[in-house]
Design a protein around this motif. Structure first.
Motif, PDB file in Angstrom:
ATOM      1  N   UNK A  93       0.824  -1.206   0.000  1.00  0.00           N
ATOM      2  CA  UNK A  93       0.000   0.000   0.000  1.00  0.00           C
ATOM      3  C   UNK A  93       0.860   1.258   0.000  1.00  0.00           C
ATOM      4  N   UNK A  94       1.992   1.207   0.696  1.00  0.00           N
ATOM      5  CA  UNK A  94       2.855   2.387   0.798  1.00  0.00           C
ATOM      6  C   UNK A  94       3.583   2.696  -0.505  1.00  0.00           C
ATOM      7  N   UNK A  95       3.489   1.804  -1.487  1.00  0.00           N
ATOM      8  CA  UNK A  95       4.053   2.065  -2.817  1.00  0.00           C
ATOM      9  C   UNK A  95       3.125   2.936  -3.657  1.00  0.00           C
ATOM     10  N   UNK A  96       1.951   3.260  -3.154  1.00  0.00           N
ATOM     11  CA  UNK A  96       0.929   3.941  -3.935  1.00  0.00           C
ATOM     12  C   UNK A  96       0.460   5.214  -3.235  1.00  0.00           C
ATOM     13  N   UNK A  97      -0.116   6.108  -4.019  1.00  0.00           N
ATOM     14  CA  UNK A  97      -0.726   7.309  -3.466  1.00  0.00           C
ATOM     15  C   UNK A  97      -2.229   7.248  -3.702  1.00  0.00           C
ATOM     16  N   UNK A  98      -2.965   7.976  -2.887  1.00  0.00           N
ATOM     17  CA  UNK A  98      -4.426   7.886  -2.919  1.00  0.00           C
ATOM     18  C   UNK A  98      -5.073   9.275  -2.962  1.00  0.00           C
ATOM     19  N   UNK A  99      -4.321  10.256  -3.417  1.00  0.00           N
ATOM     20  CA  UNK A  99      -4.824  11.628  -3.390  1.00  0.00           C
ATOM     21  C   UNK A  99      -5.492  12.048  -4.691  1.00  0.00           C
ATOM     22  N   UNK A 100      -5.308  11.280  -5.763  1.00  0.00           N
ATOM     23  CA  UNK A 100      -5.891  11.649  -7.045  1.00  0.00           C
ATOM     24  C   UNK A 100      -7.186  10.930  -7.323  1.00  0.00           C
ATOM     25  N   UNK A 101      -7.648  10.993  -8.553  1.00  0.00           N
ATOM     26  CA  UNK A 101      -8.914  10.332  -8.904  1.00  0.00           C
ATOM     27  C   UNK A 101      -8.834   8.812  -8.823  1.00  0.00           C
ATOM     28  N   UNK A 146     -16.308  -7.509 -10.545  1.00  0.00           N
ATOM     29  CA  UNK A 146     -15.734  -7.020 -11.802  1.00  0.00           C
ATOM     30  C   UNK A 146     -16.269  -5.635 -12.142  1.00  0.00           C
ATOM     31  N   UNK A 147     -17.543  -5.395 -11.881  1.00  0.00           N
ATOM     32  CA  UNK A 147     -18.130  -4.081 -12.149  1.00  0.00           C
ATOM     33  C   UNK A 147     -17.522  -3.003 -11.244  1.00  0.00           C
ATOM     34  N   UNK A 148     -17.173  -3.384 -10.021  1.00  0.00           N
ATOM     35  CA  UNK A 148     -16.642  -2.403  -9.066  1.00  0.00           C
ATOM     36  C   UNK A 148     -15.221  -1.994  -9.393  1.00  0.00           C
ATOM     37  N   UNK A 149     -14.496  -2.830 -10.099  1.00  0.00           N
ATOM     38  CA  UNK A 149     -13.109  -2.521 -10.460  1.00  0.00           C
ATOM     39  C   UNK A 149     -13.132  -1.661 -11.721  1.00  0.00           C
ATOM     40  N   UNK A 150     -12.793  -0.382 -11.591  1.00  0.00           N
ATOM     41  CA  UNK A 150     -12.868   0.531 -12.731  1.00  0.00           C
ATOM     42  C   UNK A 150     -11.650   1.444 -12.757  1.00  0.00           C
ATOM     43  N   UNK A 151     -11.710   2.484 -13.580  1.00  0.00           N
ATOM     44  CA  UNK A 151     -10.571   3.380 -13.767  1.00  0.00           C
ATOM     45  C   UNK A 151     -10.227   4.176 -12.512  1.00  0.00           C
ATOM     46  N   UNK A 152     -11.095   4.145 -11.509  1.00  0.00           N
ATOM     47  CA  UNK A 152     -10.788   4.814 -10.239  1.00  0.00           C
ATOM     48  C   UNK A 152     -10.085   3.900  -9.247  1.00  0.00           C
ATOM     49  N   UNK A 153      -9.907   2.633  -9.626  1.00  0.00           N
ATOM     50  CA  UNK A 153      -9.341   1.630  -8.715  1.00  0.00           C
ATOM     51  C   UNK A 153      -7.824   1.631  -8.809  1.00  0.00           C
ATOM     52  N   UNK A 154      -7.169   1.643  -7.650  1.00  0.00           N
ATOM     53  CA  UNK A 154      -5.717   1.541  -7.617  1.00  0.00           C
ATOM     54  C   UNK A 154      -5.269   0.154  -7.183  1.00  0.00           C
ATOM     55  N   UNK A 155      -5.957  -0.450  -6.190  1.00  0.00           N
ATOM     56  CA  UNK A 155      -5.560  -1.755  -5.660  1.00  0.00           C
ATOM     57  C   UNK A 155      -6.778  -2.656  -5.474  1.00  0.00           C
TER      58      UNK A 155
END
Length: 385
Positions: A93-101, A146-155
């Motif tokens: 999780x610490x390899x990623x940021x969560x401040x954008x879209x 599958x529907x919930x995983x979209x372009x806003x998903x990071x992990x």
């Protein structure tokens, strides 16, 4: 017993001579040689002292990970060792940021609670947590996930085998959808490694985590993290320690100069005794082969389910062999009290709320033990005591 070639390993596990041990989904039996390896650690500490760091201890994370690699179906040099899955997940999780879209973490409501607790904590950094509800508390609603995983998903944290039902998830379909929209998948293989054949590299998941406590018979304190090779030199974990530095013994201050993988994902000083204790289980599972373990597991779990069905018990585990991991969950009235009574009668199992009594035969168990466990369970339920 003589018709089962895997039972030659039974003598390696002392506890099976003292009880009916059907709880390998929670804590695998300890191999005899674990004591030998722990004694080796003690002898090295006693005789070599600080010199032991430069005589194998410092590299033990890499060498232990390489021993595990073929069980997971990954290349050597791709696994780092950690205290537990939560630490490994936190590093990812610490390899990623969560401040954008792209700030969503998508998971099912059947994930192991510890994973939920961890990622809930990342809300403070901007993460949005999306839970996909199961229709029956046994299987994932694949279409909804599958529907919930979209372009806003990071992990997408994803258990290969669900802990409450032993359901094997449709991981390939989920990974493929995540990749189509640019999300990354963290496979949690804790309930699969050592009893279900794995080819993590072929699946293409970016990350995989797990531990050694269960089917690997490696004991506590030896969690692991796999990072896909093409990412391993690219992502930069925020949760790191001096063992992740390219030159740790320079004791340089300030911003870290990352080591190459897998050391890049280390935290602090390695947990040497736990990594010594994990070796025995890894070696045995590798020597037997997970495919042979799986074939026996399917036979014994099928027998468990047949006996449970004949006794009129509800089974909260999928019937199909391709959907079922190594455990069988049997729902009976007053399940917690029944599980306690089973343990009192030397049939060692466990109970999970909302699921039932979990029984998990491993390669060292016998068909006779399955029969005995079900006879005791049926007797307790009929007597009401």
């Amino acid at each position: 017993m003589t018709d089962d070639p895997l039972l030659r390993w039974r003598a390696e596990f002392p506890i099976v001579d003292t009880c009916t041990y059907l709880v390998s989904h929670s804590l695998g039996a300890m191999p005899k040689r674990t004591a030998t390896y722990l004694q080796q650690f003690a002898d090295e500490w006693s005789s070599r002292g600080v010199r032991a760091w430069h005589e194998g201890w410092w590299e033990i994370g890499r060498t232990t990970g390489d021993l595990l690699a073929p069980i997971l179906g990954v290349q050597p040099g791709t696994i780092s060792m950690h205290q537990n899955v939560t630490v490994a997940m936190a590093i990812v999780a610490s390899c990623h940021t969560f401040s954008g879209p792209r700030n969503r973490i998508v998971m099912t409501d059947l994930e192991f609670p510890s994973n939920m607790y961890l990622f809930e904590g990342f809300r403070r950094y901007g993460a949005e947590i999306v839970y996909v509800t199961s229709p029956d508390a046994m299987r994932t609603d694949l279409d909804a996930l599958l529907d919930a995983i979209d372009e806003r998903t990071v992990l997408v944290p994803l258990s290969y085998v669900l802990f409450k039902s032993a359901y094997i998830q449709k991981v390939l379909a989920i990974i493929e959808k995540a990749h189509r929209v640019g999300a990354r998948v963290i496979l949690d293989v804790y309930q699969a490694a050592g009893t279900v054949p794995l080819e993590i590299e072929t699946l293409g998941a970016e990350f995989a985590v797990g531990g050694s406590v269960k089917w690997l018979c490696g004991g506590p304190g030896a969690g692991y993290l796999y990072v896909r090779p093409d990412l391993a030199n690219v992502v930069e974990p925020g949760i790191v320690g001096w063992a992740a530095h390219a030159h740790p013994f320079d004791f340089a201050t300030g911003k870290i100069d990352y080591a190459g993988p897998p050391e890049r994902f280390q935290s602090g000083t390695p947990n040497v005794p736990s990594l010594y204790s994990a070796r025995a289980g890894y070696e045995i599972v590798r020597e037997i082969g997970v495919q042979a373990i799986r074939e026996k597991s399917l036979r014994l779990t099928r027998r468990l389910m047949d006996l449970a069905s004949a006794a009129g018990f509800r089974i909260n585990t999928p019937q199909g062999d391709t959907e079922r991991g190594g455990a069988v969950i049997i729902d009976v009235p007053n399940g917690k009290a029944v599980a306690d009574e089973l343990i009192r009668r030397e049939v060692v199992v466990d109970y999970r709320p909302g699921a039932g009594i979990r029984m998990a035969p491993h390669f060292y168990n016998t068909a006779e033990e399955i029969e005995h466990a079900m006879e005791v369970l049926t007797s307790i339920c009929k007597s009401g005591r």
